[in-house]
Design an enzyme around this catalytic site. Sequence first.
Site, short mmCIF file in Angstrom:
data_model
loop_
_atom_site.label_atom_id
_atom_site.label_comp_id
_atom_site.label_asym_id
_atom_site.label_seq_id
_atom_site.Cartn_x
_atom_site.Cartn_y
_atom_site.Cartn_z
N GLN A 1 1.08 15.26 1.64
CA GLN A 1 2.51 15.18 1.97
C GLN A 1 3.38 15.21 0.71
N ASP A 2 3.13 14.28 -0.20
CA ASP A 2 4.00 14.16 -1.38
C ASP A 2 3.82 15.35 -2.32
N LEU B 1 -1.33 12.42 -7.70
CA LEU B 1 -1.11 12.02 -6.30
C LEU B 1 -2.40 12.03 -5.50
N GLN C 1 -7.83 8.99 -1.64
CA GLN C 1 -8.18 8.70 -0.26
C GLN C 1 -7.10 7.70 0.12
N THR D 1 1.30 1.87 -5.34
CA THR D 1 1.67 1.64 -3.94
C THR D 1 2.04 0.19 -3.65
N GLU E 1 1.00 -1.28 -1.21
CA GLU E 1 -0.21 -1.94 -0.68
C GLU E 1 -0.79 -2.91 -1.71
N TYR F 1 -8.59 0.07 -0.26
CA TYR F 1 -7.60 1.01 -0.80
C TYR F 1 -6.67 0.30 -1.78
N LYS G 1 -6.27 1.05 -5.77
CA LYS G 1 -4.97 1.41 -6.35
C LYS G 1 -4.56 0.46 -7.47
N ARG H 1 3.71 14.30 7.25
CA ARG H 1 2.83 13.13 7.20
C ARG H 1 1.54 13.42 7.98
P1 NAP Z 1 -2.00 12.39 1.42
O1 NAP Z 1 -1.10 13.23 2.27
O2 NAP Z 1 -3.14 11.68 2.04
O3 NAP Z 1 -2.56 13.35 0.26
C1 NAP Z 1 -3.66 12.99 -0.53
C2 NAP Z 1 -4.03 14.16 -1.43
O4 NAP Z 1 -5.17 13.78 -2.24
C3 NAP Z 1 -4.45 15.43 -0.67
O5 NAP Z 1 -3.92 16.57 -1.33
C4 NAP Z 1 -5.96 15.43 -0.82
O6 NAP Z 1 -6.54 16.71 -0.78
C5 NAP Z 1 -6.09 14.86 -2.23
N1 NAP Z 1 -7.46 14.42 -2.51
C6 NAP Z 1 -8.23 13.58 -1.79
N2 NAP Z 1 -9.45 13.44 -2.35
C7 NAP Z 1 -9.44 14.23 -3.47
C8 NAP Z 1 -10.40 14.54 -4.46
N3 NAP Z 1 -11.62 13.99 -4.44
N4 NAP Z 1 -10.04 15.37 -5.46
C9 NAP Z 1 -8.81 15.94 -5.50
N5 NAP Z 1 -7.86 15.72 -4.56
C10 NAP Z 1 -8.17 14.86 -3.57
O7 NAP Z 1 -1.16 11.31 0.62
P2 NAP Z 1 0.43 11.21 0.36
O8 NAP Z 1 1.05 10.45 1.46
O9 NAP Z 1 0.94 12.54 -0.03
O10 NAP Z 1 0.45 10.24 -0.91
C11 NAP Z 1 0.38 10.77 -2.24
C12 NAP Z 1 -0.12 9.68 -3.17
O11 NAP Z 1 0.79 8.58 -3.13
C13 NAP Z 1 -1.47 9.09 -2.80
O12 NAP Z 1 -2.11 8.73 -4.01
C14 NAP Z 1 -1.14 7.84 -2.01
O13 NAP Z 1 -2.18 6.91 -2.09
C15 NAP Z 1 0.11 7.40 -2.75
N6 NAP Z 1 1.07 6.63 -1.96
C16 NAP Z 1 1.53 7.11 -0.77
C17 NAP Z 1 2.49 6.40 -0.06
C18 NAP Z 1 3.02 6.92 1.25
O14 NAP Z 1 3.64 6.12 1.97
N7 NAP Z 1 2.87 8.19 1.57
C19 NAP Z 1 2.98 5.20 -0.58
C20 NAP Z 1 2.52 4.76 -1.82
C21 NAP Z 1 1.57 5.49 -2.52
P3 NAP Z 1 -7.09 17.37 0.61
O15 NAP Z 1 -5.87 17.87 1.30
O16 NAP Z 1 -7.97 18.44 0.13
O17 NAP Z 1 -7.79 16.27 1.34
O1 G4F Z 2 1.00 4.08 8.77
P1 G4F Z 2 -0.04 3.18 8.24
O2 G4F Z 2 -1.45 3.59 8.41
O3 G4F Z 2 0.34 2.93 6.71
P2 G4F Z 2 -0.08 1.79 5.66
O4 G4F Z 2 -1.34 1.13 6.01
O5 G4F Z 2 1.12 0.92 5.46
O6 G4F Z 2 -0.35 2.67 4.34
C1 G4F Z 2 0.53 3.73 3.95
O7 G4F Z 2 1.54 3.21 3.11
C2 G4F Z 2 1.05 2.67 1.85
C3 G4F Z 2 2.28 2.14 1.10
O8 G4F Z 2 2.55 0.83 1.54
C4 G4F Z 2 0.34 3.78 1.10
F1 G4F Z 2 -0.07 3.32 -0.10
C5 G4F Z 2 -0.82 4.28 1.91
O9 G4F Z 2 -1.45 5.36 1.21
C6 G4F Z 2 -0.31 4.79 3.25
O10 G4F Z 2 0.49 5.93 3.01
O11 G4F Z 2 0.11 1.73 8.91
C7 G4F Z 2 1.33 1.02 8.90
C8 G4F Z 2 1.22 -0.22 9.77
C9 G4F Z 2 -0.01 -1.08 9.47
O12 G4F Z 2 0.37 -2.43 9.49
C10 G4F Z 2 -0.94 -0.82 10.64
O13 G4F Z 2 -1.80 -1.90 10.98
O14 G4F Z 2 1.08 0.20 11.14
C11 G4F Z 2 0.08 -0.59 11.75
N1 G4F Z 2 -0.47 0.13 12.88
C12 G4F Z 2 -0.44 -0.31 14.18
N2 G4F Z 2 -1.08 0.56 14.96
C13 G4F Z 2 -1.15 1.29 12.85
C14 G4F Z 2 -1.53 1.57 14.16
N3 G4F Z 2 -1.43 2.12 11.83
C15 G4F Z 2 -2.11 3.26 12.11
N4 G4F Z 2 -2.38 4.11 11.11
N5 G4F Z 2 -2.54 3.56 13.39
C16 G4F Z 2 -2.28 2.74 14.45
O15 G4F Z 2 -2.66 3.03 15.58
#
Ligand code: NAP
Ligand code: G4F
Length: 324
Positions: free
Chosen positions: A14-15, A82, A85, A127, A129, A151, A155, A186
């Site tokens: 996504q990012d 970025l 897992q 993050t 988290e 996770y 991180k 997403r």
């Molecule tokens: P995402 O959609 O799950 O994207 C993760 C990326 O990592 C994908 O491009 C994936 O590639 C790649 N990846 C996974 N395993 C890999 C490997 N072994 N080698 C190289 N690339 C690999 O995550 P996102 O939401 O864009 O988040 C981007 C970053 O910000 C992540 O590090 C996440 O933990 C962090 N973050 C996200 C949030 C959030 O709310 N979105 C908040 C805080 C921090 P494939 O497509 O090939 O699987």
């Molecule tokens: O959408 P979630 O899976 O996101 P979560 O666990 O907050 O993590 C995301 O944000 C983090 C930043 O704070 C990133 F670092 C991380 O990579 C990821 O992008 O769950 C959000 C909340 C949780 O409390 C979960 O228990 O939603 C609750 N939830 C309730 N029912 C659910 C569900 N989450 C998911 N995924 N699926 C459900 O059915």
Amino acid sequence: MGSKNALITGITGQDGAYLARLLLEKGYTVYGVHARRSTDTLWRLRYLGIDNEIRLIPADITDLSSLVRSMEQSRAQEVYNLAAQSFVGSSWNQAILTAQVTGVGVVNLLEAVRIVNPTARFYQASTSEMFGLIQESMQSESTPFYPRSPYGVAKLYGHWIAVNYRESFGMHTSSGILFNHESPLRGIEFVTRKVTDAAARIKQGKQKELRLGNIDAKRDWGFAGDYVEAMWLMLQQERPDDYVVATGVTTTVRDMCRIAFEHVGLNYEEHVVIDPQFYRPAEVDVLLGNPAKAQRQLGWSAKTPLQTLITMMVDADMARVRRE
Ligand code: NAP
Ligand code: G4F
């Protein structure tokens, strides 16, 4: 500005997709680390219409030599890590993989940068988290960490190793402690997108119920398109630093469901079923970020309220489901 090269790991996520678009708009040449998969992972870059503008390099965050080659080939002055897992729920089932990709992957990339071009600026995707079992009601850069998932633990390693390379080697490493951010791009496993997709399917008669876990959990949700600007701004600062990136508003999963279903004229209470299989072994009950430092030092603030974000996601899912 026009001559800069950037390398993004996680470019297919996504990012990565939104950041790539932003950097292209700013005139960068954008390289992306592309891990081999048996399925199509380029759909987000296609969705944004930029798939032909990115230079993909086959590499993996767990494979140092491929990262060294990525640094050599891209000649990147800015590196955005970025790759992860990133799904908290999976991290209990794949704890070691999560440690290797989300944790050790960071030091692999830092080493590649140190070997090839130690002056390159480095962004680490930290993050909220890491705050986990929160130690302060509003979390800032000085709030102690207490991760609650494999996770979050992985991180935390990534975060501190980025700080350590800054302090040990004088490298320009910055971490964005980003709170949850969402968009039509997403992954479907995350709760917002699971909900907006289900609202669209139920509205169009293609699904009957939505099974969720803890809907009393609270998150500080923003729009990914806004958050990638903060990443870029961090690497434009003279000094590297760490920043909380958040909206400063927290909302329950329950209220987020209400917004999504109401947008298509449905009552979520008639469709949501609580299913304990989605409960987590250890939950992060509430997250609420204090973005004051990012506002003050980067001039960044979140632009998109949750209502706008969720309705944007529902509209995108309504169109997707209609096309199926
Ligand atoms: P995402 O959609 O799950 O994207 C993760 C990326 O990592 C994908 O491009 C994936 O590639 C790649 N990846 C996974 N395993 C890999 C490997 N072994 N080698 C190289 N690339 C690999 O995550 P996102 O939401 O864009 O988040 C981007 C970053 O910000 C992540 O590090 C996440 O933990 C962090 N973050 C996200 C949030 C959030 O709310 N979105 C908040 C805080 C921090 P494939 O497509 O090939 O699987
Ligand atoms: O959408 P979630 O899976 O996101 P979560 O666990 O907050 O993590 C995301 O944000 C983090 C930043 O704070 C990133 F670092 C991380 O990579 C990821 O992008 O769950 C959000 C909340 C949780 O409390 C979960 O228990 O939603 C609750 N939830 C309730 N029912 C659910 C569900 N989450 C998911 N995924 N699926 C459900 O059915």
